[in-house]
Write a protein that holds these residues in place. Structure first.
Motif, PDB file in Angstrom:
ATOM      1  N   VAL A 248       0.819  -1.203   0.000  1.00 32.29           N
ATOM      2  CA  VAL A 248       0.000   0.000   0.000  1.00 32.29           C
ATOM      3  C   VAL A 248       0.860   1.264   0.000  1.00 32.29           C
ATOM      4  O   VAL A 248       0.380   2.343  -0.300  1.00 32.29           O
ATOM      5  CB  VAL A 248      -1.006   0.052   1.175  1.00 32.29           C
ATOM      6  CG1 VAL A 248      -2.167  -0.894   0.929  1.00 32.29           C
ATOM      7  CG2 VAL A 248      -0.330  -0.250   2.486  1.00 32.29           C
ATOM      8  N   ILE A 265      -0.438   3.805  -2.656  1.00 34.49           N
ATOM      9  CA  ILE A 265      -1.136   3.027  -3.680  1.00 34.49           C
ATOM     10  C   ILE A 265      -2.103   3.887  -4.505  1.00 34.49           C
ATOM     11  O   ILE A 265      -2.301   3.647  -5.688  1.00 34.49           O
ATOM     12  CB  ILE A 265      -1.873   1.826  -3.028  1.00 34.49           C
ATOM     13  CG1 ILE A 265      -2.537   0.936  -4.070  1.00 34.49           C
ATOM     14  CG2 ILE A 265      -2.889   2.284  -2.024  1.00 34.49           C
ATOM     15  CD1 ILE A 265      -1.606  -0.012  -4.756  1.00 34.49           C
ATOM     16  N   ASP A 266      -2.683   4.949  -3.891  1.00 36.32           N
ATOM     17  CA  ASP A 266      -3.616   5.772  -4.663  1.00 36.32           C
ATOM     18  C   ASP A 266      -2.878   6.547  -5.761  1.00 36.32           C
ATOM     19  O   ASP A 266      -3.435   6.806  -6.829  1.00 36.32           O
ATOM     20  CB  ASP A 266      -4.424   6.712  -3.765  1.00 36.32           C
ATOM     21  CG  ASP A 266      -3.536   7.530  -2.852  1.00 36.32           C
ATOM     22  OD1 ASP A 266      -2.769   6.920  -2.092  1.00 36.32           O
ATOM     23  OD2 ASP A 266      -3.597   8.765  -2.908  1.00 36.32           O
ATOM     24  N   VAL A 268      -0.389   5.245  -7.323  1.00 41.17           N
ATOM     25  CA  VAL A 268      -0.110   4.205  -8.308  1.00 41.17           C
ATOM     26  C   VAL A 268      -1.297   4.020  -9.254  1.00 41.17           C
ATOM     27  O   VAL A 268      -1.129   3.836 -10.460  1.00 41.17           O
ATOM     28  CB  VAL A 268       0.220   2.882  -7.584  1.00 41.17           C
ATOM     29  CG1 VAL A 268       0.201   1.720  -8.546  1.00 41.17           C
ATOM     30  CG2 VAL A 268       1.571   2.994  -6.911  1.00 41.17           C
TER      31      VAL A 268
ATOM     32  N   ARG B  11       7.054  -8.017   3.502  1.00 41.21           N
ATOM     33  CA  ARG B  11       8.082  -7.469   2.639  1.00 41.21           C
ATOM     34  C   ARG B  11       9.375  -8.265   2.681  1.00 41.21           C
ATOM     35  O   ARG B  11      10.431  -7.741   2.373  1.00 41.21           O
ATOM     36  CB  ARG B  11       8.371  -6.039   3.086  1.00 41.21           C
ATOM     37  CG  ARG B  11       7.281  -5.113   2.664  1.00 41.21           C
ATOM     38  CD  ARG B  11       7.282  -3.883   3.534  1.00 41.21           C
ATOM     39  NE  ARG B  11       6.133  -3.073   3.200  1.00 41.21           N
ATOM     40  CZ  ARG B  11       6.132  -2.167   2.267  1.00 41.21           C
ATOM     41  NH1 ARG B  11       7.193  -1.949   1.547  1.00 41.21           N
ATOM     42  NH2 ARG B  11       5.044  -1.479   2.007  1.00 41.21           N
ATOM     43  N   HIS B 189      -7.066  -3.237   6.323  1.00 41.42           N
ATOM     44  CA  HIS B 189      -7.408  -1.948   5.719  1.00 41.42           C
ATOM     45  C   HIS B 189      -8.445  -1.203   6.552  1.00 41.42           C
ATOM     46  O   HIS B 189      -8.116  -0.328   7.332  1.00 41.42           O
ATOM     47  CB  HIS B 189      -7.917  -2.090   4.287  1.00 41.42           C
ATOM     48  CG  HIS B 189      -6.902  -2.597   3.324  1.00 41.42           C
ATOM     49  ND1 HIS B 189      -5.636  -2.106   3.258  1.00 41.42           N
ATOM     50  CD2 HIS B 189      -6.978  -3.570   2.372  1.00 41.42           C
ATOM     51  CE1 HIS B 189      -4.964  -2.724   2.319  1.00 41.42           C
ATOM     52  NE2 HIS B 189      -5.746  -3.634   1.760  1.00 41.42           N
ATOM     53  N   ASP B 246     -10.510   8.041  -2.956  1.00 46.09           N
ATOM     54  CA  ASP B 246      -9.265   7.621  -2.312  1.00 46.09           C
ATOM     55  C   ASP B 246      -9.488   6.603  -1.208  1.00 46.09           C
ATOM     56  O   ASP B 246      -8.848   6.667  -0.159  1.00 46.09           O
ATOM     57  CB  ASP B 246      -8.505   8.831  -1.735  1.00 46.09           C
ATOM     58  CG  ASP B 246      -7.505   9.386  -2.734  1.00 46.09           C
ATOM     59  OD1 ASP B 246      -7.188   8.678  -3.700  1.00 46.09           O
ATOM     60  OD2 ASP B 246      -7.050  10.518  -2.537  1.00 46.09           O
ATOM     61  N   PHE B 247     -10.385   5.641  -1.414  1.00 45.28           N
ATOM     62  CA  PHE B 247     -10.609   4.584  -0.426  1.00 45.28           C
ATOM     63  C   PHE B 247      -9.576   3.481  -0.614  1.00 45.28           C
ATOM     64  O   PHE B 247      -9.091   3.261  -1.712  1.00 45.28           O
ATOM     65  CB  PHE B 247     -11.985   3.941  -0.612  1.00 45.28           C
ATOM     66  CG  PHE B 247     -13.136   4.850  -0.286  1.00 45.28           C
ATOM     67  CD1 PHE B 247     -12.975   5.975   0.495  1.00 45.28           C
ATOM     68  CD2 PHE B 247     -14.407   4.550  -0.756  1.00 45.28           C
ATOM     69  CE1 PHE B 247     -14.047   6.805   0.791  1.00 45.28           C
ATOM     70  CE2 PHE B 247     -15.487   5.361  -0.465  1.00 45.28           C
ATOM     71  CZ  PHE B 247     -15.310   6.493   0.306  1.00 45.28           C
ATOM     72  N   VAL B 248      -9.249   2.763   0.476  1.00 49.02           N
ATOM     73  CA  VAL B 248      -8.424   1.565   0.318  1.00 49.02           C
ATOM     74  C   VAL B 248      -9.288   0.310   0.247  1.00 49.02           C
ATOM     75  O   VAL B 248      -8.833  -0.741  -0.173  1.00 49.02           O
ATOM     76  CB  VAL B 248      -7.373   1.410   1.439  1.00 49.02           C
ATOM     77  CG1 VAL B 248      -6.219   2.361   1.219  1.00 49.02           C
ATOM     78  CG2 VAL B 248      -7.978   1.611   2.803  1.00 49.02           C
ATOM     79  N   ILE B 265      -8.118  -1.992  -2.664  1.00 49.68           N
ATOM     80  CA  ILE B 265      -7.466  -1.130  -3.661  1.00 49.68           C
ATOM     81  C   ILE B 265      -6.553  -1.910  -4.604  1.00 49.68           C
ATOM     82  O   ILE B 265      -6.413  -1.563  -5.777  1.00 49.68           O
ATOM     83  CB  ILE B 265      -6.701   0.015  -2.949  1.00 49.68           C
ATOM     84  CG1 ILE B 265      -6.093   1.006  -3.952  1.00 49.68           C
ATOM     85  CG2 ILE B 265      -5.633  -0.525  -2.042  1.00 49.68           C
ATOM     86  CD1 ILE B 265      -7.073   1.991  -4.494  1.00 49.68           C
ATOM     87  N   VAL B 269      -6.379  -1.721  -8.782  1.00 50.30           N
ATOM     88  CA  VAL B 269      -5.228  -1.522  -9.658  1.00 50.30           C
ATOM     89  C   VAL B 269      -5.301  -2.507 -10.833  1.00 50.30           C
ATOM     90  O   VAL B 269      -5.122  -2.141 -11.991  1.00 50.30           O
ATOM     91  CB  VAL B 269      -3.914  -1.709  -8.861  1.00 50.30           C
ATOM     92  CG1 VAL B 269      -2.731  -1.740  -9.792  1.00 50.30           C
ATOM     93  CG2 VAL B 269      -3.759  -0.590  -7.843  1.00 50.30           C
TER      94      VAL B 269
END
Lengths: 474, 474
Positions: A248, A265-266, A268, B11, B189, B246-248, B265, B269
């Protein structure tokens, strides 16, 4: 936490997106009407119910600049700044022109640094320094730095708002830091753990903090090692990394690997859309991605499209020259050959566009395997041959049926058949190879898929057809 | 929190994305080599260092199916399932064919429900029920339900993993629920607050929970009212909503407004990229977005492209018929006319493609204002006229210079001028109007921007040019 930044809004909106014809439209109409009547307090109250993204849409739809400016000036500063960064470029230019440097600086301050930089970039060049001069010097400097990065790199799309904690911190201390940063960084996503040199040594998704006990050390629960991106990384690569690993947010680091910002991410989502638009417009031979179909002048439209059209004309004139000087006798002997020129050109053009588009998209999505490039070209050539052969047979049969009884009809049909096969195969090869060459030369492959390749295929198709026809006549 | 779900990975990756020629490639080579030598334990250890997205890339790049299957079988189940949902379709088909129903069911169980459904959708039809039969019945039913939704709607892209809390809960209780759900829902989220009827009454971003005190009521800090999307909303509209606000994440509700899932989100994408690809391929006249340039057979390629190519041929044959029957005498009188047919066709085609692409992209991005549709068409027509006039003058001048001294040269130049102006203007109009009509008829506007509009413009351009030429000769 009830203070969402203007451009990272909370969900306070009156309507289900799921409902049908929206009561929103009705309310928006009321706003316009009441603005006309000067009932500004009522308008203010109505506007408060709307998300800035919806107000921006309303302003885009309004026909009268006068009404638009009045509605805009009724918005509270947080909303106004968000709206300003969400309206269409033409409307933004108009609203900004109506604001003094001081007013504009006040609005820019409300935005996240990345949106602030984006907004300042749209200003007439001489205005940027005067607006920055009206802002607190530290913020002005930060935004000025962002403006120095090319807008299509990590540095150009990052924001300098993020939460970082030292690696010896506890969970409780980390939460304290988030709380203190909250006015500036309402959407935390991930907390970056840094050492004394500001290298990012770990990442803490918010959920880790929610679930950990307060006295745990962040170093014990953070994710490691860290993927970060350098300032100068092109934006599409940054987007690809967030997408590939389902992140994110990702930290941005400078040449010394020091944390300087983050991409979320927004951003992106916007990058991916922008890159797709760029490719689509390039394939269609339009220079700019910012043509507004309803507002832009004919002059601007012609300007954005003229160079590609002229290139097509010039290549077409080469064809005209060749035919005029070399093949005119071929047509004089058999005028019917001209009847099948358009179908051969159109078919070769269509197949060439298919090949080039497939290659361009595969390059953009990162799915083109350059180790297998020979196989890719060979298969596309074979596909072109198969398509050319089938279309050639159809067209040759049709040419025979249409012109039955004409002398030399067999010559015509053979010329059509061979001309179609060769032209279509060549078009598939050119369409495949041209974007790959452009890519290898570090030029935009989508440009090679556009009118250039189509015009080139027209030239090739016409010439090959006429060479075959002339040879048969001889 | 050290149990990231396979497809929402932590990660843990060895390398900075920022570094140059990657040590990753070296390690990947080692993996291949050691697999060849049968040093499986070493391979297992090396693989453990890689993110599933990187392992998937490696498998895609491998040339030998045998090596690929061996490497795949060395992966632990969580990684194997993630890799399976990340490899390219061709490689996935191959790996899946090598697995028994029970093995496959075991891997599918590890995935989030949306990815599980996506994976099952790629199986040969008869295999889906047998794989589902090997899974726990409750999960099989959930995934079966997802498979019933069209794959390009909210129901088709949502996942059924989410965290919901009753509206009377405290922050502490909410955190407890997140903890309990964590194995299933590693990426929370937002937490959805629901009433007894499972209507979503509020949304709690994770940061709210981090910052609130444990005994606060969630109802006091949640965002309201809630934007949700219905199951049947098309995926591009869902994407547009998350992007706009702009929500996740966004809750998905059924016909009774009950919470049934969520779209996040990262799905958006993918949707945006998929929709852009669809448009690009439609404009180029390719049926499928899944052609693999290196692997797919020539037969498949021809199949995906043949229908559009044939349509071009058929329209081209109409042109051929018209010329053969009506205009052949025109060419017989002046063969030179044929020399300028290609440039007129190519230019009209290029301008038509520009117009249609601009309209298609504006529709896709939601920026086309249908209230101003008359102005849009008028301005595009004027742009076509301006481009046609300038190209017509250039071409007419060139036709005069190229063929100076030929009898009837003036007739030729006038025919070229008028033919170009009319053809290009018409092409701009057709290119603008055709996608709008398709859109109004609820068909894909991008299809109207593709070979159809180009072929139609070829037909139109040729006919108009020849009508003008014939009229001048008379």
């Amino acid at each position: 936490m009830q203070h969402p930044a203007p451009d990272t809004p909370s969900r306070d909106r009156p309507e289900q997106a799921s409902s049908g014809p929206s009561p929103r439209d009705v309310a928006l109409e009321n706003i316009v009407m009441m603005t006309g009547l000067g009932r500004y307090d009522d308008v203010r109250q109505l506007l408060a119910d709307f998300h800035p993204a919806d107000v921006a849409e309303l302003l885009d739809q309004l026909d009268e600049p006068g009404v638009r400016q009045r509605v805009f000036r009724l918005l509270p500063p947080e909303a106004a700044s968000a709206v300003l960064s969400l309206v269409s470029p033409a409307v933004r230019d108009e609203l900004v022109a109506d604001l003094s440097d001081r007013e504009l600086a006040g609005l820019v301050e409300e935005l996240d640094t990345d949106d602030a930089a984006d907004l300042l970039e749209t200003l007439p060049e001489e205005r940027t320094p005067t607006v920055l001069a009206e802002m607190p010097s530290e913020l002005a400097e930060e935004i000025g730095d962002l403006l120095d990065h090319p807008s299509d790199t990590a540095g150009g799309i990052m924001q300098t708002e993020y939460v970082s904690v030292p690696q010896y911190a506890t969970v409780e201390q980390a939460i304290g830091l988030i709380r203190r940063a909250h006015d500036d960084v309402p959407e935390v996503h991930d907390v970056f753990v840094v050492n004394v040199e500001r290298h990012v040594t770990g990442i803490l998704p918010l959920s880790y903090l929610v679930l950990a006990s307060p006295d745990e050390a962040v170093a014990d629960i953070m994710d490691r090692p860290v993927i970060s991106v350098p300032l100068e990384m092109p934006q599409d690569e940054v987007a690809r990394i967030l997408q590939k690993y389902d992140f994110v947010s990702v930290p941005v680091v400078d040449g010394q690997e020091r944390l300087v910002g983050r991409v979320t991410i927004d951003d992106v989502v916007d990058v991916i859309e922008e890159e797709a638009s760029k490719d689509i417009y390039a394939i269609a031979g339009v220079e700019s991605e910012s043509i507004n179909l309803a507002h832009d002048s004919v002059l601007k439209r012609v300007g954005e499209r003229f160079s590609w059209v002229v290139m097509t004309v010039l290549l077409g004139l080469v064809v005209a020259l060749v035919i005029s000087k070399v093949f005119v006798a071929t047509f004089e002997k058999m005028a019917l050959l001209a009847a099948f020129l358009p179908v051969i050109i159109a078919t070769a053009g269509a197949v060439g566009l298919q090949s080039s588009t497939l290659v361009v998209r595969a390059i953009a999505l990162g799915t083109l395997s350059f180790q297998r490039i020979v196989s890719v070209i060979a298969r596309e050539a074979a596909t072109g041959l198969a398509l050319g052969a089938s279309c050639g047979l159809i067209t040759a049969a049709a040419s025979y049926l249409i012109n039955m009884g004409t002398p030399d009809i067999l010559n015509l049909s053979v010329a059509v058949l061979i001309g179609m096969v060769i032209s279509v195969t060549a078009a598939a090869c050119v369409g495949t190879v041209q974007p790959i060459i452009f890519y290898k030369l570090n030029r935009d492959p989508a440009v090679a898929a556009g009118p250039l390749v189509t015009a080139f295929n027209d030239l090739l198709g016409t010439t090959l057809y006429l060479v075959v026809a002339t040879a048969i006549q001889a």
